[in-house]
Design a protein around this motif. Structure first.
Motif, PDB file in Angstrom:
ATOM      1  N   GLN A  60      24.501  33.616  38.105  1.00 39.36           N
ATOM      2  CA  GLN A  60      24.070  34.119  39.403  1.00 39.36           C
ATOM      3  C   GLN A  60      23.618  32.972  40.307  1.00 39.36           C
ATOM      4  O   GLN A  60      23.935  32.943  41.494  1.00 39.36           O
ATOM      5  CB  GLN A  60      22.951  35.143  39.228  1.00 39.36           C
ATOM      6  CG  GLN A  60      22.600  35.880  40.529  1.00 39.36           C
ATOM      7  CD  GLN A  60      21.844  37.171  40.281  1.00 39.36           C
ATOM      8  OE1 GLN A  60      21.639  37.576  39.140  1.00 39.36           O
ATOM      9  NE2 GLN A  60      21.433  37.828  41.343  1.00 39.36           N
ATOM     10  N   THR A  89      38.698  38.395  41.878  1.00 41.53           N
ATOM     11  CA  THR A  89      39.058  38.612  40.476  1.00 41.53           C
ATOM     12  C   THR A  89      38.586  37.423  39.654  1.00 41.53           C
ATOM     13  O   THR A  89      38.875  36.275  39.995  1.00 41.53           O
ATOM     14  CB  THR A  89      40.579  38.772  40.314  1.00 41.53           C
ATOM     15  OG1 THR A  89      41.042  39.834  41.154  1.00 41.53           O
ATOM     16  CG2 THR A  89      40.944  39.091  38.866  1.00 41.53           C
ATOM     17  N   THR A  90      37.851  37.703  38.617  1.00 40.62           N
ATOM     18  CA  THR A  90      37.333  36.623  37.781  1.00 40.62           C
ATOM     19  C   THR A  90      37.725  36.841  36.332  1.00 40.62           C
ATOM     20  O   THR A  90      37.879  37.985  35.889  1.00 40.62           O
ATOM     21  CB  THR A  90      35.801  36.502  37.902  1.00 40.62           C
ATOM     22  OG1 THR A  90      35.357  35.328  37.236  1.00 40.62           O
ATOM     23  CG2 THR A  90      35.094  37.712  37.334  1.00 40.62           C
ATOM     24  N   ARG A 137      28.541  40.217  34.080  1.00 43.01           N
ATOM     25  CA  ARG A 137      29.347  40.756  35.178  1.00 43.01           C
ATOM     26  C   ARG A 137      28.465  41.204  36.336  1.00 43.01           C
ATOM     27  O   ARG A 137      28.773  40.969  37.497  1.00 43.01           O
ATOM     28  CB  ARG A 137      30.195  41.932  34.672  1.00 43.01           C
ATOM     29  CG  ARG A 137      31.241  41.549  33.650  1.00 43.01           C
ATOM     30  CD  ARG A 137      32.095  42.746  33.272  1.00 43.01           C
ATOM     31  NE  ARG A 137      33.069  42.406  32.246  1.00 43.01           N
ATOM     32  CZ  ARG A 137      34.103  43.155  31.929  1.00 43.01           C
ATOM     33  NH1 ARG A 137      34.293  44.308  32.548  1.00 43.01           N
ATOM     34  NH2 ARG A 137      34.947  42.778  30.991  1.00 43.01           N
ATOM     35  N   LEU A 138      27.363  41.869  35.996  1.00 41.99           N
ATOM     36  CA  LEU A 138      26.440  42.327  37.035  1.00 41.99           C
ATOM     37  C   LEU A 138      25.836  41.146  37.780  1.00 41.99           C
ATOM     38  O   LEU A 138      25.678  41.180  39.005  1.00 41.99           O
ATOM     39  CB  LEU A 138      25.339  43.181  36.407  1.00 41.99           C
ATOM     40  CG  LEU A 138      24.324  43.792  37.374  1.00 41.99           C
ATOM     41  CD1 LEU A 138      25.024  44.720  38.364  1.00 41.99           C
ATOM     42  CD2 LEU A 138      23.250  44.561  36.601  1.00 41.99           C
ATOM     43  N   GLU A 147      28.462  39.928  40.223  1.00 39.11           N
ATOM     44  CA  GLU A 147      28.586  40.835  41.362  1.00 39.11           C
ATOM     45  C   GLU A 147      27.376  40.749  42.287  1.00 39.11           C
ATOM     46  O   GLU A 147      27.518  40.788  43.517  1.00 39.11           O
ATOM     47  CB  GLU A 147      28.774  42.267  40.870  1.00 39.11           C
ATOM     48  CG  GLU A 147      30.121  42.519  40.225  1.00 39.11           C
ATOM     49  CD  GLU A 147      30.343  43.983  39.896  1.00 39.11           C
ATOM     50  OE1 GLU A 147      30.977  44.680  40.706  1.00 39.11           O
ATOM     51  OE2 GLU A 147      29.881  44.423  38.825  1.00 39.11           O
ATOM     52  N   ASN A 148      26.186  40.616  41.730  1.00 43.10           N
ATOM     53  CA  ASN A 148      24.983  40.503  42.551  1.00 43.10           C
ATOM     54  C   ASN A 148      25.000  39.218  43.368  1.00 43.10           C
ATOM     55  O   ASN A 148      24.624  39.214  44.555  1.00 43.10           O
ATOM     56  CB  ASN A 148      23.731  40.540  41.667  1.00 43.10           C
ATOM     57  CG  ASN A 148      23.432  41.927  41.148  1.00 43.10           C
ATOM     58  OD1 ASN A 148      23.936  42.922  41.671  1.00 43.10           O
ATOM     59  ND2 ASN A 148      22.629  42.007  40.102  1.00 43.10           N
ATOM     60  N   GLY A 169      27.672  39.639  46.045  1.00 44.79           N
ATOM     61  CA  GLY A 169      27.224  40.659  46.998  1.00 44.79           C
ATOM     62  C   GLY A 169      26.131  40.152  47.916  1.00 44.79           C
ATOM     63  O   GLY A 169      26.144  40.408  49.120  1.00 44.79           O
ATOM     64  N   TRP A 222      34.555  44.034  50.230  1.00 41.47           N
ATOM     65  CA  TRP A 222      34.967  43.236  49.083  1.00 41.47           C
ATOM     66  C   TRP A 222      34.741  44.028  47.809  1.00 41.47           C
ATOM     67  O   TRP A 222      33.905  44.933  47.750  1.00 41.47           O
ATOM     68  CB  TRP A 222      34.200  41.923  49.027  1.00 41.47           C
ATOM     69  CG  TRP A 222      32.782  42.070  48.543  1.00 41.47           C
ATOM     70  CD1 TRP A 222      31.696  42.465  49.276  1.00 41.47           C
ATOM     71  CD2 TRP A 222      32.319  41.875  47.209  1.00 41.47           C
ATOM     72  NE1 TRP A 222      30.584  42.513  48.491  1.00 41.47           N
ATOM     73  CE2 TRP A 222      30.927  42.160  47.207  1.00 41.47           C
ATOM     74  CE3 TRP A 222      32.930  41.476  46.020  1.00 41.47           C
ATOM     75  CZ2 TRP A 222      30.145  42.067  46.068  1.00 41.47           C
ATOM     76  CZ3 TRP A 222      32.150  41.383  44.881  1.00 41.47           C
ATOM     77  CH2 TRP A 222      30.771  41.668  44.914  1.00 41.47           C
ATOM     78  N   LYS A 223      35.534  43.728  46.817  1.00 38.94           N
ATOM     79  CA  LYS A 223      35.410  44.333  45.498  1.00 38.94           C
ATOM     80  C   LYS A 223      35.579  43.247  44.451  1.00 38.94           C
ATOM     81  O   LYS A 223      36.265  42.247  44.676  1.00 38.94           O
ATOM     82  CB  LYS A 223      36.477  45.413  45.266  1.00 38.94           C
ATOM     83  CG  LYS A 223      36.430  46.575  46.250  1.00 38.94           C
ATOM     84  CD  LYS A 223      35.215  47.451  46.024  1.00 38.94           C
ATOM     85  CE  LYS A 223      35.252  48.663  46.954  1.00 38.94           C
ATOM     86  NZ  LYS A 223      34.025  49.505  46.797  1.00 38.94           N
ATOM     87  N   ALA A 224      34.966  43.457  43.301  1.00 38.23           N
ATOM     88  CA  ALA A 224      35.107  42.522  42.185  1.00 38.23           C
ATOM     89  C   ALA A 224      35.918  43.173  41.081  1.00 38.23           C
ATOM     90  O   ALA A 224      35.804  44.373  40.819  1.00 38.23           O
ATOM     91  CB  ALA A 224      33.740  42.114  41.654  1.00 38.23           C
ATOM     92  N   ASP A 225      36.748  42.372  40.434  1.00 41.41           N
ATOM     93  CA  ASP A 225      37.544  42.837  39.308  1.00 41.41           C
ATOM     94  C   ASP A 225      37.428  41.812  38.191  1.00 41.41           C
ATOM     95  O   ASP A 225      37.298  40.616  38.451  1.00 41.41           O
ATOM     96  CB  ASP A 225      39.013  43.003  39.733  1.00 41.41           C
ATOM     97  CG  ASP A 225      39.859  43.684  38.672  1.00 41.41           C
ATOM     98  OD1 ASP A 225      39.284  44.379  37.801  1.00 41.41           O
ATOM     99  OD2 ASP A 225      41.094  43.537  38.708  1.00 41.41           O
TER     100      ASP A 225
END
Length: 218
Positions: free
Chosen positions: A107, A131-132, A141-142, A145-146, A149, A161-164
């Motif tokens: 993070q 994408t990671t 993963r969280l 994303e945090n 974000g 945006w979105k994460a994959d």
């Protein structure tokens, strides 16, 4: 569908001590693309290499591939446009509170990487799919994303945006990120510029995040 695609990977180990086969640096790398046509090119290359009798793994992986394979991969990916961003962290300079566990370190690093290295190349109306390569735990993963974000909200550089998350072997574009991260790592760890020089003109951001630190914690 998004209009920008970001693929991420890391290089280096998550070990904070000095020892054999322990990396000095931990490197975060992103590859920014407007499309994913490069994926079809790499799949075609894989089929050709298989036909030519090369020994191949589950996917292209720079640290494991033979030099002859690496040469062909770099030759193939450089035919398509993309840019590379890299954040370098000298692990011995990382303050203990930033590396209490792997999610915390992710993070910390990814927040600054996206804030200073990535969002400047995104338009306010961009729709972005990040994408990671699969991170090991749900907590990791969280954390990723945090971090992303927080940056997106602060900079308002993306409409959506979105994460994959997926294994690198399942997405050729993640293999591009792997090859770029490996090239940057070879430069910083060993002063080896052979692969780095191939992608040098694609690198839009390369920053040693902890360069100002004077104290080494181990």
């Amino acid at each position: 569908m998004p209009d920008r695609f970001i693929f991420t990977d890391e290089a280096g180990c998550f070990t904070f001590n000095k020892g054999q086969n322990v990396s000095r640096y931990f490197i975060l790398c992103t590859v920014l693309m407007d499309d994913y046509e490069i994926a079809a090119d790499l799949l075609a290359l894989r089929r050709q290499l298989a036909w030519d009798g090369f020994e191949l793994g589950d996917g292209f992986h720079a640290s494991e591939d033979k030099q002859a394979v690496r040469d062909r991969v770099y030759e193939t990916i450089l035919k398509r446009p993309f840019s590379v961003q890299a954040t370098i962290m000298e692990k011995s300079k990382a303050q203990p509170q930033t590396r209490t566990d792997k999610p915390r370190f992710y993070q910390y690093g990814y927040f600054y990487h996206f804030k200073h290295g990535v969002t400047k190349f995104l338009g306010a109306d961009s729709e972005v799919l990040v994408t990671t390569a699969s991170l090991g735990t749900r907590k990791e993963r969280l954390a990723f994303e945090n971090a992303v974000g927080d940056v997106m909200r602060q900079t308002k550089k993306s409409k959506a945006w979105k994460a994959d998350f997926m294994p690198s072997a399942s997405d050729p574009c993640l293999q591009v990120a792997d090859y770029c991260a490996w090239a940057v790592m070879k430069k910083w760890e060993r002063g080896d510029l052979r692969s780095y020089d191939l992608i040098r003109d694609r690198i839009t951001y390369e920053y040693d995040l902890l360069s100002a630190g004077a104290h080494h914690y181990y």
